[in-house]
Design an enzyme around this catalytic site. Sequence first.
Site, PDB file in Angstrom:
ATOM      1  N   LYS A  61     -27.777  -5.979  17.904  1.00 25.78           N
ATOM      2  CA  LYS A  61     -27.404  -5.005  18.943  1.00 25.78           C
ATOM      3  C   LYS A  61     -26.142  -5.412  19.696  1.00 25.78           C
ATOM      4  O   LYS A  61     -25.415  -4.575  20.196  1.00 25.78           O
ATOM      5  CB  LYS A  61     -28.558  -4.832  19.942  1.00 25.78           C
ATOM      6  CG  LYS A  61     -28.924  -6.104  20.673  1.00 25.78           C
ATOM      7  CD  LYS A  61     -30.098  -5.904  21.618  1.00 25.78           C
ATOM      8  CE  LYS A  61     -31.441  -5.890  20.925  1.00 25.78           C
ATOM      9  NZ  LYS A  61     -31.848  -7.154  20.257  1.00 25.78           N
ATOM     10  N   HIS A 190     -37.918 -13.362  26.295  1.00 23.27           N
ATOM     11  CA  HIS A 190     -36.461 -13.288  26.530  1.00 23.27           C
ATOM     12  C   HIS A 190     -36.256 -13.525  28.016  1.00 23.27           C
ATOM     13  O   HIS A 190     -36.749 -12.744  28.835  1.00 23.27           O
ATOM     14  CB  HIS A 190     -35.915 -11.920  26.107  1.00 23.27           C
ATOM     15  CG  HIS A 190     -34.421 -11.903  25.960  1.00 23.27           C
ATOM     16  ND1 HIS A 190     -33.580 -12.309  26.978  1.00 23.27           N
ATOM     17  CD2 HIS A 190     -33.613 -11.545  24.933  1.00 23.27           C
ATOM     18  CE1 HIS A 190     -32.319 -12.203  26.575  1.00 23.27           C
ATOM     19  NE2 HIS A 190     -32.313 -11.747  25.333  1.00 23.27           N
ATOM     20  N   GLU A 264     -32.950 -15.625  19.370  1.00 25.79           N
ATOM     21  CA  GLU A 264     -32.263 -14.341  19.090  1.00 25.79           C
ATOM     22  C   GLU A 264     -30.953 -14.255  19.855  1.00 25.79           C
ATOM     23  O   GLU A 264     -30.761 -13.359  20.690  1.00 25.79           O
ATOM     24  CB  GLU A 264     -33.174 -13.177  19.505  1.00 25.79           C
ATOM     25  CG  GLU A 264     -34.519 -13.137  18.826  1.00 25.79           C
ATOM     26  CD  GLU A 264     -35.487 -12.165  19.510  1.00 25.79           C
ATOM     27  OE1 GLU A 264     -35.103 -11.542  20.525  1.00 25.79           O
ATOM     28  OE2 GLU A 264     -36.608 -12.042  19.041  1.00 25.79           O
TER      29      GLU A 264
HETATM   30  C1  LIG Z   1     -35.010  -8.551  22.141  1.00 20.39           C
HETATM   31  C2  LIG Z   1     -33.667  -9.100  22.391  1.00 20.39           C
HETATM   32  N1  LIG Z   1     -33.306 -10.219  21.739  1.00 20.39           N
HETATM   33  C3  LIG Z   1     -32.074 -10.758  21.889  1.00 20.39           C
HETATM   34  C4  LIG Z   1     -31.142 -10.189  22.713  1.00 20.39           C
HETATM   35  C5  LIG Z   1     -29.789 -10.823  22.809  1.00 20.39           C
HETATM   36  O1  LIG Z   1     -29.627 -11.420  24.032  1.00 20.39           O
HETATM   37  P1  LIG Z   1     -28.324 -12.292  24.370  1.00 20.39           P
HETATM   38  O2  LIG Z   1     -27.140 -11.505  24.017  1.00 20.39           O
HETATM   39  O3  LIG Z   1     -28.478 -12.558  25.815  1.00 20.39           O
HETATM   40  O4  LIG Z   1     -28.421 -13.558  23.569  1.00 20.39           O
HETATM   41  C6  LIG Z   1     -31.476  -9.040  23.451  1.00 20.39           C
HETATM   42  C7  LIG Z   1     -30.523  -8.421  24.384  1.00 20.39           C
HETATM   43  O5  LIG Z   1     -30.751  -7.461  25.042  1.00 20.39           O
HETATM   44  C8  LIG Z   1     -32.773  -8.481  23.280  1.00 20.39           C
HETATM   45  O6  LIG Z   1     -33.153  -7.361  23.921  1.00 20.39           O
END
Ligand SMILES: Cc1ncc(COP(=O)(O)O)c(C=O)c1O
Length: 392
Positions: A61, A190, A264
């Site tokens: 994402k 998270h 993640e």
């Molecule tokens: C389920 C999940 N995993 C991972 C991430 C990635 O987070 P980051 O960019 O803070 O590492 C997000 C970000 O919204 C998320 O919703």
Amino acid sequence: MYKFGEINTYEGVLDLKGVVKEVDVEEMEEALNICDLSTLSQKYKTWIKHMPRVKPYYAVKCNDDALIVKELADLGAGFDCASKNEIKLALEAGAKSEDIIFANPCKPPSHLQYAKEKNIMASTVDTEFEIYKIFEHYPESNLVIRFRCEAKVAQCPLGDKFGCNAEEDAAALMLLAKSLGLSVIGTSFHVGSGCSEYPAYNRAIATAKNLFKFGELLGFDMKLLDIGGGFPGADDNKFAAIAEIVNMSLNKYFPDEKVEIIAEPGRFFVASAYTLVCKIHAKREVRAGKKVDVKMYYINDGVYGSFNCVLYDHQEVTVEHFLEEDDNLKKFKTLIWGPTCDSLDKIIEDAYLPNLSCGDLIAFPNMGAYTVPIASPFNGFMVPKTLYFKAI
Ligand SMILES: Cc1ncc(COP(=O)(O)O)c(C=O)c1O
């Protein structure tokens, strides 16, 4: 001549000024993203150096550019996918189905069916409704219970939307899964994206340990701990500080190597891969009496484009100019606006820049996270074009 649509190569250090000159950015309508794919392998090395036990599953994402996803697949990363299309993208980039976790706790049934067709085995869940949905559409799937454990300070807290209460609900969800004959293999959390309260990871890992104990009592093979995202984008010293806390917690609560640990990360990998070069097309000076109080510039990208990260991701962007630095270069308080007619379209209000003119270029480093996939051409202003580079 550098080419769009392919990967350009360079030796040594990527010369941004040289690129900007050669591409003739002054003549471009839209802003230019300069994406250095080599930073991904540097970040991957940094990750492995500091957290060798934790396998990164890149959060697609954050930036779903196909070349970014391919580069990370080639490096050996796994993928956190939130939808059918993200799963498709990761598979097309060469990821194996076992290297993908369907980490959206609220999945449309058709996306779950797609995950089933593609054999994506692990899915996060945080409600009884999702567990019943999985029972109906994909009972062979392995469940990862996502619980809420937030940092006290984070750019984007996620706890209001996702994560069950670890004390009150997680055990009940596992019991429900057990009664339906489903398999629970671990837990996830998270701490919030852009986390700046690092002990949150320790609290969450300690909580996960208790849930693992309960899962094992129920007879589940608890073998996956997913520590989520929240890692910083550009500052590797901050990342090292988080890694120290995570490693210490893992040694304390999960010394058994049989438990696979994954994370993640999104921002960590891609933020520093992009520099956005924008052009000033209009200028205004706000005067207090005869004195210029603030210089305002209007540029060809804004909060409806790449700088949506200022609104949605609460990013504080920084700006650089292309003039020759010298000690006499006077700097002025500067406000930078996006190109649309909306006054919300404000990028920075307290920069200090030399006196710039229409046609001048300015650059914004660390623009790779939560920018590209969300940008829209609102008001008829085009989203940036991207030039890709890789060191040889
Ligand atoms: C389920 C999940 N995993 C991972 C991430 C990635 O987070 P980051 O960019 O803070 O590492 C997000 C970000 O919204 C998320 O919703």
